[in-house]
Design a protein around this motif. Sequence first.
Motif, PDB file in Angstrom:
ATOM      1  N   UNK A 107       0.517  -0.817  -0.494  1.00  0.00           N
ATOM      2  CA  UNK A 107      -0.148  -0.500  -0.356  1.00  0.00           C
ATOM      3  C   UNK A 107       0.945   1.049  -0.666  1.00  0.00           C
ATOM      4  N   UNK A 108       1.777   1.228   0.004  1.00  0.00           N
ATOM      5  CA  UNK A 108       2.731   2.340   0.131  1.00  0.00           C
ATOM      6  C   UNK A 108       3.153   1.977  -1.289  1.00  0.00           C
ATOM      7  N   UNK A 109       3.202   4.132  -1.937  1.00  0.00           N
ATOM      8  CA  UNK A 109       3.532   4.609  -2.900  1.00  0.00           C
ATOM      9  C   UNK A 109       4.816   4.228  -4.025  1.00  0.00           C
ATOM     10  N   UNK A 110       5.438   4.669  -2.482  1.00  0.00           N
ATOM     11  CA  UNK A 110       6.912   5.249  -2.591  1.00  0.00           C
ATOM     12  C   UNK A 110       7.302   3.383  -3.669  1.00  0.00           C
ATOM     13  N   UNK A 111       6.793   2.216  -4.025  1.00  0.00           N
ATOM     14  CA  UNK A 111       7.651   1.019  -3.562  1.00  0.00           C
ATOM     15  C   UNK A 111       7.218   0.986  -5.135  1.00  0.00           C
ATOM     16  N   UNK A 112       6.291   1.268  -6.103  1.00  0.00           N
ATOM     17  CA  UNK A 112       5.658   1.437  -7.488  1.00  0.00           C
ATOM     18  C   UNK A 112       6.618   1.904  -8.545  1.00  0.00           C
ATOM     19  N   UNK A 113       6.861   1.096  -9.281  1.00  0.00           N
ATOM     20  CA  UNK A 113       8.232   1.829 -10.174  1.00  0.00           C
ATOM     21  C   UNK A 113       7.464   2.523 -11.125  1.00  0.00           C
ATOM     22  N   UNK A 114       6.450   2.259 -11.758  1.00  0.00           N
ATOM     23  CA  UNK A 114       5.383   2.806 -12.958  1.00  0.00           C
ATOM     24  C   UNK A 114       3.928   3.327 -12.310  1.00  0.00           C
ATOM     25  N   UNK A 115       3.500   4.578 -13.004  1.00  0.00           N
ATOM     26  CA  UNK A 115       2.331   5.173 -12.480  1.00  0.00           C
ATOM     27  C   UNK A 115       1.434   6.054 -14.516  1.00  0.00           C
ATOM     28  N   UNK A 116       0.823   5.799 -13.394  1.00  0.00           N
ATOM     29  CA  UNK A 116      -0.018   6.624 -15.365  1.00  0.00           C
ATOM     30  C   UNK A 116      -0.181   7.978 -14.599  1.00  0.00           C
TER      31      UNK A 116
END
Length: 125
Positions: A107-116
């Motif tokens: 649930x931690x946004x900082x851990x996501x690599x790709x974003x729309x």
Amino acid sequence: RVELTESGGGEVQAGGSLRLSCSASGNLDYWDWKCMAWFRQAPGKAREGVARIYVDKGTTEYIDAVEGRFTLSQGNAQNIVWLEMNSLKPEDTAMYFCAARPWPCTWFDATYDYWGQGLQVTVSS
């Protein structure tokens, strides 16, 4: 490189429904080892995770605030997901973002690599 393209969103009255979609393109090697998620950010608030899906098995998880109202699903190709939002409330108003990362889902946004690019969802009372 992976690109996430979102569509949908808009304005609806409380109690209404909206559907968001997110399609992944580019280097989709090992895509079935990915997690796709939707986050949202309301003005003046931190970005929060809303729903997430393990691409390989289609297992979904939701935060309590949307459980029973939002449904996250994926297509047969696994590179597209839809967020069906029902019984919308004014407090659902926010910018919604699709995101992806390798396992595990978090649930931690900082851990996501790709974003729309983000979609505005506005629910009026």
